[in-house]
Write an enzyme that holds these catalytic residues in place. Sequence first.
Site, short mmCIF file in Angstrom:
data_model
loop_
_atom_site.label_atom_id
_atom_site.label_comp_id
_atom_site.label_asym_id
_atom_site.label_seq_id
_atom_site.Cartn_x
_atom_site.Cartn_y
_atom_site.Cartn_z
N HIS A 18 0.83 -1.21 0.00
CA HIS A 18 0.00 0.00 0.00
C HIS A 18 0.87 1.26 0.00
O HIS A 18 0.43 2.30 -0.47
CB HIS A 18 -0.93 0.00 1.22
CG HIS A 18 -2.04 -1.00 1.09
ND1 HIS A 18 -3.36 -0.65 0.91
CD2 HIS A 18 -2.01 -2.35 1.08
CE1 HIS A 18 -4.09 -1.75 0.79
NE2 HIS A 18 -3.30 -2.79 0.91
N ASP A 122 -5.89 6.07 0.48
CA ASP A 122 -5.99 4.62 0.29
C ASP A 122 -7.44 4.17 0.44
O ASP A 122 -8.15 4.62 1.35
CB ASP A 122 -5.14 3.96 1.39
CG ASP A 122 -4.87 2.49 1.13
OD1 ASP A 122 -5.72 1.84 0.51
OD2 ASP A 122 -3.81 2.01 1.56
BR1 BUP Z 1 9.51 -8.48 -0.67
C1 BUP Z 1 10.04 -7.02 -1.67
N1 BUP Z 1 11.79 -5.72 -2.52
O1 BUP Z 1 12.28 -7.59 -1.39
P1 BUP Z 1 3.19 -6.18 -4.08
C2 BUP Z 1 9.14 -6.16 -2.20
N2 BUP Z 1 9.57 -5.06 -2.88
O2 BUP Z 1 11.34 -3.87 -3.66
P2 BUP Z 1 2.80 -7.34 -1.42
C3 BUP Z 1 10.91 -4.83 -3.05
O3 BUP Z 1 7.45 -4.08 -2.63
P3 BUP Z 1 0.07 -6.57 -1.27
C4 BUP Z 1 11.42 -6.81 -1.83
O4 BUP Z 1 8.89 -4.12 -5.84
C5 BUP Z 1 6.69 -4.05 -4.83
O5 BUP Z 1 6.72 -2.74 -5.30
C6 BUP Z 1 8.10 -4.61 -4.80
O6 BUP Z 1 4.13 -5.06 -3.49
C7 BUP Z 1 8.59 -4.12 -3.45
O7 BUP Z 1 3.10 -7.30 -2.98
C8 BUP Z 1 6.27 -4.04 -3.39
O8 BUP Z 1 3.82 -6.79 -5.27
C9 BUP Z 1 5.43 -5.26 -3.02
O9 BUP Z 1 1.86 -5.56 -4.31
O10 BUP Z 1 1.65 -6.36 -1.13
O11 BUP Z 1 3.98 -6.88 -0.67
O12 BUP Z 1 2.37 -8.72 -1.18
O13 BUP Z 1 -0.26 -7.79 -0.46
O14 BUP Z 1 -0.53 -5.33 -0.72
O15 BUP Z 1 -0.17 -6.77 -2.73
#
Ligand code: BUP
Length: 460
Positions: A18, A122
């Site tokens: 988020h 949000d």
């Molecule tokens: Br872990 C990780 N490095 O090692 P998502 C995540 N990220 O840059 P999530 C890193 O966090 P929700 C790491 O690039 C992305 O922008 C990644 O968001 C960054 O999954 C973000 O892909 C992760 O939406 O959140 O964390 O499961 O459950 O809210 O979708």
Amino acid sequence: QKRAVAHVALFPSAGIGHLVPFLRLAAMLASPNCQCRVTLIAVQPPVSAAESNELSAFFASHPQINRLDFHILIPSSPSEFADAEKPDPFFARFRAVSSSVHLLHPLLASLSTPPLSAIFADFVVAADINRLADELSIPLYIVSTSSARFFSLIACLPDLILESKSSEDSSIQLPGLASVPISSLPPPFFTPDHIFTAHIRLNAQFLSKAKGILLNSFDWLESETIAAVNTGRVLAHLPPSLPIGPFEPCKAVVKAGSYLQWLDGQPNESVVYVGFGSRTALSKEQIRELGNGLERSGCRFLWVIKTTKVDKDETEDLQDLLGSSFLERTKKKGLVCKGWVEQEQVLAHPAIGGFVSHCGWNSVTEAARFGLPLLAWPLHGDQKLNAEVTEKAGLGVWMRHWGWLGENLVKGEEIGDQIVQLMQDKTLRIKAKKVKEEARKAYEVGGSSKKVLLEIIENL
Ligand code: BUP
């Protein structure tokens, strides 16, 4: 004639998934293209160490953005929900942030250089922020951190009665939208008083009060859903859905991580990146099967491992988890990292040729931006509907029968076969590049997302 500078307050909730889209949106709004004054509300304390780190790095590299720390009230007793004994810490934080929103009133009312033109908040705080925006007479835009596909489902949630998962093969029909397989609905949706369900349902009732829904998506990617929502076929009272994605990466490029140096030494498009986002931990057994699959595939790999929902709770040692013989056997081909890598930079690296992903929406939009084929392994929440979008766009393939997190133990043999197919599938690679091209077009001069974003700012 020079227009007055718009001042936007951005209000993310809890969790990296988020926070990241809000950081990106903040940087885009403050850029010379948009020229807004931006105040970013930093919820304190964050749940994870990753959120604290991202916030610090962001404000250090964007000194023009105003930081507004917002100290929330954290309830000491468990609440009234079905899963109250052990609620997911991120869902519990959604609630705590929402119930603290009234404390924002004096902080936002005193922002005066220039006065606030709008709040971009949000979705998970929609109900309470709507009240506050009313009191302050400031327009409110709601930001969806998921796909338009999932967002259109949650917009309908208050009208849906989901009582049992008994008919696994059936689907639900929502007005104007492609039918949604029952098996793609987040399992908590079948428990009305689950903290996630109750919170989403409550906030969905306030969407009609916002001026617009900002989507981290683009017309080409989700044209049917966006058109259905915007022509009133889904729900007549929804405000316009405004696709302004994919949000642009906003980090200063660092070459610090040893994994980036390791990638520098690998041939182009030869490495599969494996990462399941910031709050998904596979079981130890599943981690071992995945390791087995990676080894069997014979492909080069970069794998980020998590064993807990919240990063601060991590204690596992990689050697204990995977065995030193696995690490020894695979060290020429693979690199395993614990906890965190700079995913944006990893995905942008020419050595990466494929991505095994849980389909968190940020990860999907990043893969779209970089034109990387995905092996979709959705594990909870919005991820199956995001995987559906991924597959439909030609960005990836989805093993539907692998199921939700913990539903099945997916064997290494099958994982290995799918990774080989992902890395060898030339057609998929071409299709993924087409998605990248479309994502780029959305943000070129006159591009669909750029036009929508500039119009929003013009109207503030
Ligand atoms: Br872990 C990780 N490095 O090692 P998502 C995540 N990220 O840059 P999530 C890193 O966090 P929700 C790491 O690039 C992305 O922008 C990644 O968001 C960054 O999954 C973000 O892909 C992760 O939406 O959140 O964390 O499961 O459950 O809210 O979708």
